[in-house]
Write an enzyme that holds these catalytic residues in place. Structure first.
Site, PDB file in Angstrom:
ATOM      1  N   HIS A  18      -5.026  26.302  17.114  1.00  0.00           N
ATOM      2  CA  HIS A  18      -5.889  26.844  16.066  1.00  0.00           C
ATOM      3  C   HIS A  18      -6.271  25.747  15.077  1.00  0.00           C
ATOM      4  CE1 HIS A  18      -3.655  30.843  16.834  1.00  0.00           C
ATOM      5  NE2 HIS A  18      -4.856  30.955  17.366  1.00  0.00           N
ATOM      6  N   LYS A  42      -3.892  44.171  20.178  1.00  0.00           N
ATOM      7  CA  LYS A  42      -2.473  43.855  19.998  1.00  0.00           C
ATOM      8  C   LYS A  42      -1.829  44.906  19.112  1.00  0.00           C
ATOM      9  CE  LYS A  42      -3.391  38.947  20.516  1.00  0.00           C
ATOM     10  NZ  LYS A  42      -3.445  37.643  19.872  1.00  0.00           N
ATOM     11  N   ARG A  92      -9.843  28.419  25.622  1.00  0.00           N
ATOM     12  CA  ARG A  92      -8.833  27.672  26.367  1.00  0.00           C
ATOM     13  C   ARG A  92      -9.186  27.593  27.846  1.00  0.00           C
ATOM     14  NH1 ARG A  92      -4.789  31.431  23.461  1.00  0.00           N
ATOM     15  NH2 ARG A  92      -5.914  32.767  24.873  1.00  0.00           N
ATOM     16  N   SER A 130      -0.747  32.147  20.379  1.00  0.00           N
ATOM     17  CA  SER A 130       0.282  32.749  19.528  1.00  0.00           C
ATOM     18  C   SER A 130       1.271  33.533  20.371  1.00  0.00           C
ATOM     19  CB  SER A 130      -0.366  33.663  18.490  1.00  0.00           C
ATOM     20  OG  SER A 130      -1.184  32.920  17.621  1.00  0.00           O
TER      21      SER A 130
END
Length: 165
Positions: A18, A42, A92, A130
Site C-alpha cells: 500500500h 470482508k 497485484r 492485508s
C-alpha cells in the site's frame, strides 16, 4: 487546476505494498487522498477505521501532498465531492484486475468526472495483501517484511490478541 486523486481501500492493516502505491501516486498527482473505507466483501475488520487512518498517517509523514480520510458511502460520491480527477487502485495480479475493472466501470457510470488509474505493484509486493499479513500473524509468523516498521508493534499486538481470543 489542482489534480486530486483518491486512493481507496480498507487497509486493514496497511502494508508496504500500500505504501508503495501511495508514494507513487503522490508523485503523479498534486494531492492524494487515501480513503479508508469499509470493504463489504470482508466481514471482520482487525482495526477500526480511525486506527487504520492513524497508522497510514504515521507511515506517510514524508509525503506532504497526501492526506487520509474515512468514508462509508459510495466512492463515486466522495470523489465528486472532493473534486478529484482520478481514483488510484493498485493491482497485484490479473485476478485483481477483473474485480477492479468492474468497479472502475461502475464508478465511471456513477461519476464520469474521474478516471480510474491502475498502478501495478512492484514484483516484491505481488503476493502481499492485508489478508496475507493477518494470516501469517495468526500463526505467529514474522510480518516485519510486510508492514512499515513504525507500526509493526501495534499490528503485531492486535493480531496476536485476536489469535488468543
Amino acid at each position: 487546476m489542482e489534480r486530486i486523486a483518491v486512493c481507496p481501500g480498507s487497509f486493514d492493516p496497511v502494508t508496504l505494498g500500500h505504501l508503495d502505491i501511495f508514494s507513487r501516486a503522490s508523485n503523479l498527482f498534486d494531492r492524494v487522498i487515501v480513503l479508508v473505507s469499509k470493504n463489504m466483501m470482508k466481514s471482520h475488520e482487525s482495526f477500526t477505521p480511525q486506527e487504520r487512518k492513524d497508522m497510514i498517517l504515521r507511515v506517510t509523514k514524508n509525503l506532504p501532498n497526501l492526506e487520509v480520510d474515512i468514508f462509508g458511502g459510495l466512492l463515486a460520491d466522495y470523489v465528486k465531492d472532493a473534486g478529484a480527477i482520478a481514483i488510484v487502485k493498485g493491482l497485484r495480479a490479473v485476478s485483481d484486475f477483473e474485480y477492479e475493472f468492474q468497479m472502475a466501470l461502475a464508478n465511471r457510470k456513477l461519476y464520469a468526472g474521474a478516471e480510474t488509474v491502475f498502478l501495478t505493484t512492484t514484483t516484491e509486493n505481488m503476493y502481499l495483501s492485508s489478508s496475507v499479513v493477518k494470516q501469517i500473524a495468526a500463526f505467529g509468523g514474522d510480518i516485519s517484511h510486510f508492514v512499515p516498521p513504525e507500526i509493526l508493534d501495534f499490528i503485531e499486538k492486535r493480531l496476536v490478541k485476536e489469535r488468543q481470543s
